[in-house]
Design a protein around this motif. Sequence first.
Motif, PDB file in Angstrom:
ATOM      1  N   ALA A   1      -2.097  -5.758   4.457  1.00  0.00           N
ATOM      2  CA  ALA A   1      -3.399  -6.976   4.911  1.00  0.00           C
ATOM      3  C   ALA A   1      -3.623  -7.489   3.488  1.00  0.00           C
ATOM      4  O   ALA A   1      -3.690  -8.559   3.075  1.00  0.00           O
ATOM      5  N   TYR A   2      -4.088  -6.641   2.655  1.00  0.00           N
ATOM      6  CA  TYR A   2      -3.785  -6.793   1.617  1.00  0.00           C
ATOM      7  C   TYR A   2      -3.332  -6.707   0.582  1.00  0.00           C
ATOM      8  O   TYR A   2      -3.248  -7.650  -0.007  1.00  0.00           O
ATOM      9  N   MET A   3      -1.915  -6.928   0.793  1.00  0.00           N
ATOM     10  CA  MET A   3      -0.877  -7.782  -0.022  1.00  0.00           C
ATOM     11  C   MET A   3      -0.816  -9.046   0.113  1.00  0.00           C
ATOM     12  O   MET A   3      -0.558  -9.878  -0.380  1.00  0.00           O
ATOM     13  N   GLN A   4      -0.699  -9.151   2.121  1.00  0.00           N
ATOM     14  CA  GLN A   4      -0.831 -10.594   2.565  1.00  0.00           C
ATOM     15  C   GLN A   4      -1.447 -11.618   1.544  1.00  0.00           C
ATOM     16  O   GLN A   4      -1.351 -12.565   1.052  1.00  0.00           O
ATOM     17  N   LYS A   5      -3.030 -11.188   1.653  1.00  0.00           N
ATOM     18  CA  LYS A   5      -4.275 -11.016   1.040  1.00  0.00           C
ATOM     19  C   LYS A   5      -3.787 -11.913  -0.661  1.00  0.00           C
ATOM     20  O   LYS A   5      -4.410 -12.985  -0.743  1.00  0.00           O
ATOM     21  N   GLN A   6      -3.708 -10.881  -0.940  1.00  0.00           N
ATOM     22  CA  GLN A   6      -3.001 -11.061  -2.676  1.00  0.00           C
ATOM     23  C   GLN A   6      -1.742 -11.346  -3.094  1.00  0.00           C
ATOM     24  O   GLN A   6      -1.799 -12.420  -3.651  1.00  0.00           O
ATOM     25  N   SER A   7      -1.093 -11.511  -2.016  1.00  0.00           N
ATOM     26  CA  SER A   7       0.497 -12.426  -2.264  1.00  0.00           C
ATOM     27  C   SER A   7      -0.246 -14.211  -2.119  1.00  0.00           C
ATOM     28  O   SER A   7       0.364 -15.595  -2.618  1.00  0.00           O
ATOM     29  N   GLY A   8      -0.783 -14.621  -1.195  1.00  0.00           N
ATOM     30  CA  GLY A   8      -1.103 -15.449  -0.465  1.00  0.00           C
ATOM     31  C   GLY A   8      -2.096 -15.888  -1.624  1.00  0.00           C
ATOM     32  O   GLY A   8      -2.093 -17.485  -2.209  1.00  0.00           O
ATOM     33  N   ASP A   9      -3.069 -14.993  -2.595  1.00  0.00           N
ATOM     34  CA  ASP A   9      -3.526 -15.811  -4.173  1.00  0.00           C
ATOM     35  C   ASP A   9      -2.710 -16.269  -5.545  1.00  0.00           C
ATOM     36  O   ASP A   9      -3.228 -15.850  -6.371  1.00  0.00           O
ATOM     37  N   GLY A  10      -1.167 -15.855  -4.958  1.00  0.00           N
ATOM     38  CA  GLY A  10      -0.380 -16.086  -5.320  1.00  0.00           C
ATOM     39  C   GLY A  10      -0.143 -14.663  -6.843  1.00  0.00           C
ATOM     40  O   GLY A  10       0.268 -14.594  -8.054  1.00  0.00           O
ATOM     41  N   GLN A  11      -0.249 -13.377  -6.497  1.00  0.00           N
ATOM     42  CA  GLN A  11      -0.362 -12.126  -6.957  1.00  0.00           C
ATOM     43  C   GLN A  11       0.406 -11.702  -6.007  1.00  0.00           C
ATOM     44  O   GLN A  11       1.141 -11.518  -5.281  1.00  0.00           O
ATOM     45  N   THR A  12       1.005 -11.307  -7.973  1.00  0.00           N
ATOM     46  CA  THR A  12       2.875 -10.718  -6.589  1.00  0.00           C
ATOM     47  C   THR A  12       2.752  -9.113  -6.830  1.00  0.00           C
ATOM     48  O   THR A  12       1.273  -7.690  -7.421  1.00  0.00           O
ATOM     49  N   THR A  13       3.110  -7.842  -6.734  1.00  0.00           N
ATOM     50  CA  THR A  13       3.162  -6.493  -6.562  1.00  0.00           C
ATOM     51  C   THR A  13       2.643  -5.688  -8.025  1.00  0.00           C
ATOM     52  O   THR A  13       1.866  -4.991  -8.027  1.00  0.00           O
ATOM     53  N   GLU A  14       3.450  -6.273  -8.685  1.00  0.00           N
ATOM     54  CA  GLU A  14       3.514  -5.780 -10.286  1.00  0.00           C
ATOM     55  C   GLU A  14       1.951  -6.286 -10.337  1.00  0.00           C
ATOM     56  O   GLU A  14       1.724  -5.524 -11.417  1.00  0.00           O
ATOM     57  N   ASN A  15       1.439  -7.717 -10.786  1.00  0.00           N
ATOM     58  CA  ASN A  15       0.419  -7.802 -10.915  1.00  0.00           C
ATOM     59  C   ASN A  15      -0.517  -6.948 -10.645  1.00  0.00           C
ATOM     60  O   ASN A  15      -2.021  -6.433 -10.514  1.00  0.00           O
ATOM     61  N   VAL A  16      -0.810  -6.900  -8.650  1.00  0.00           N
ATOM     62  CA  VAL A  16      -1.680  -5.909  -8.198  1.00  0.00           C
ATOM     63  C   VAL A  16      -1.833  -4.468  -9.042  1.00  0.00           C
ATOM     64  O   VAL A  16      -3.057  -4.307  -8.597  1.00  0.00           O
ATOM     65  N   LEU A  17      -0.480  -3.993  -8.876  1.00  0.00           N
ATOM     66  CA  LEU A  17      -0.730  -2.633  -9.595  1.00  0.00           C
ATOM     67  C   LEU A  17      -0.682  -2.841 -11.040  1.00  0.00           C
ATOM     68  O   LEU A  17      -1.803  -1.932 -11.661  1.00  0.00           O
ATOM     69  N   GLN A  18      -1.028  -4.068 -11.870  1.00  0.00           N
ATOM     70  CA  GLN A  18      -1.772  -4.183 -13.120  1.00  0.00           C
ATOM     71  C   GLN A  18      -2.916  -4.240 -12.966  1.00  0.00           C
ATOM     72  O   GLN A  18      -3.029  -3.379 -14.172  1.00  0.00           O
ATOM     73  N   LYS A  19      -3.856  -4.653 -11.926  1.00  0.00           N
ATOM     74  CA  LYS A  19      -5.027  -4.778 -11.402  1.00  0.00           C
ATOM     75  C   LYS A  19      -5.460  -4.138 -11.438  1.00  0.00           C
ATOM     76  O   LYS A  19      -6.103  -2.993 -11.865  1.00  0.00           O
TER      77      LYS A  19
ATOM     78  N   ASN B   1      -4.680   4.123  -4.058  1.00  0.00           N
ATOM     79  CA  ASN B   1      -4.590   2.382  -4.042  1.00  0.00           C
ATOM     80  C   ASN B   1      -3.726   2.667  -4.602  1.00  0.00           C
ATOM     81  O   ASN B   1      -2.753   1.506  -4.133  1.00  0.00           O
ATOM     82  N   MET B   2      -3.448   2.664  -6.155  1.00  0.00           N
ATOM     83  CA  MET B   2      -2.051   2.311  -6.976  1.00  0.00           C
ATOM     84  C   MET B   2      -0.760   2.649  -6.390  1.00  0.00           C
ATOM     85  O   MET B   2      -0.010   2.455  -5.651  1.00  0.00           O
ATOM     86  N   ALA B   3      -0.766   4.099  -5.284  1.00  0.00           N
ATOM     87  CA  ALA B   3       0.175   4.877  -4.878  1.00  0.00           C
ATOM     88  C   ALA B   3       0.525   4.308  -4.061  1.00  0.00           C
ATOM     89  O   ALA B   3       1.490   4.076  -3.338  1.00  0.00           O
ATOM     90  N   ARG B   4      -0.267   3.698  -3.008  1.00  0.00           N
ATOM     91  CA  ARG B   4      -0.016   3.606  -1.579  1.00  0.00           C
ATOM     92  C   ARG B   4      -0.124   1.999  -1.878  1.00  0.00           C
ATOM     93  O   ARG B   4       1.136   1.429  -0.895  1.00  0.00           O
ATOM     94  N   VAL B   5      -0.269   1.145  -2.865  1.00  0.00           N
ATOM     95  CA  VAL B   5       0.490  -0.444  -3.303  1.00  0.00           C
ATOM     96  C   VAL B   5       1.868  -0.035  -3.702  1.00  0.00           C
ATOM     97  O   VAL B   5       3.348  -0.841  -2.750  1.00  0.00           O
ATOM     98  N   TYR B   6       1.827   0.945  -4.170  1.00  0.00           N
ATOM     99  CA  TYR B   6       3.214   1.022  -4.711  1.00  0.00           C
ATOM    100  C   TYR B   6       4.197   1.856  -3.955  1.00  0.00           C
ATOM    101  O   TYR B   6       5.656   1.068  -3.708  1.00  0.00           O
TER     102      TYR B   6
ATOM    103  N   ASN C   1       5.496  -1.136  -1.862  1.00  0.00           N
ATOM    104  CA  ASN C   1       6.609  -1.658  -2.108  1.00  0.00           C
ATOM    105  C   ASN C   1       7.753  -1.145  -2.295  1.00  0.00           C
ATOM    106  O   ASN C   1       9.233  -2.073  -1.728  1.00  0.00           O
ATOM    107  N   VAL C   2       7.982  -0.461  -2.561  1.00  0.00           N
ATOM    108  CA  VAL C   2       9.220  -0.179  -1.665  1.00  0.00           C
ATOM    109  C   VAL C   2       9.492   0.101  -0.554  1.00  0.00           C
ATOM    110  O   VAL C   2      10.405   0.258  -0.655  1.00  0.00           O
ATOM    111  N   LYS C   3       8.764   0.452   0.379  1.00  0.00           N
ATOM    112  CA  LYS C   3       9.581  -0.209   1.568  1.00  0.00           C
ATOM    113  C   LYS C   3       9.562  -0.729   2.164  1.00  0.00           C
ATOM    114  O   LYS C   3      10.513  -1.331   2.731  1.00  0.00           O
ATOM    115  N   GLN C   4       8.764  -1.483   1.025  1.00  0.00           N
ATOM    116  CA  GLN C   4       9.336  -4.115   1.332  1.00  0.00           C
ATOM    117  C   GLN C   4      10.482  -4.499   1.055  1.00  0.00           C
ATOM    118  O   GLN C   4      11.663  -4.058   1.386  1.00  0.00           O
TER     119      GLN C   4
END
Length: 197
Positions: free
Chosen positions: A34-52, A175-180, A183-186
């Motif tokens: 859900a978090y990544m869907q919301k971020q991608s809806g805001d135009g954020q890529t996984t790399e951008n989220v990890l960078q933030k 959070n960084m580990a979970r998002v990473y 991303n690997v799972k996707q």
Amino acid sequence: MAAPIVPVGGDQGSGVQKPHSGIPEAVFVEDVDAYMQKQSGDGQTTENVLQKLDEMHNKYKFMEMNLMNKKRRLKMQVPDIKNNLDILKVVKERKNCGSDMESRFLLSEQVYLKAKIPPNDRVCLWLGANVMLEYTLDDAEALLTKNLSTAEGNTIKVQDDLNFLRDQYTTTEVNMARVYNWNVKQKQLQKAGNGTE
């Protein structure tokens, strides 16, 4: 009840009072999908989220370094104030009995000078920033006692802030580990999906 806290990336200009010296709270990402869907809806890529998240983690580390320096300064300040209060008590006792006090004071590095100090009702306190003021014994004791209680209170507050800060950067690391991992799972699912077609 604690004051509301603005989550990372939230409205920074809302004027909400933040506890813990303005350290922003890291919000644990419970549902990564859900978090990544919301971020991608805001135009954020996984790399951008990890960078933030990495930027926030670095900010927390920087804040920790500053708080550790402040704690170190306070730990040095408290014994100095206690020594000054002890010396002040000796000066008061000597004033009451009317006898001279003999002392050695530092003239330069490893050079001490012996001095006789007559009974006195005033002392000079070094306030820092090249400022020294003369106080009566009672005023000096009141000032030093106030400074001691302030320094001890600040030490407790800094330690509390450090504990809170450690929780925040641990949450950010998780959070960084979970998002990473998400991303690997996707990417694995994409590869598996492309391989079956």
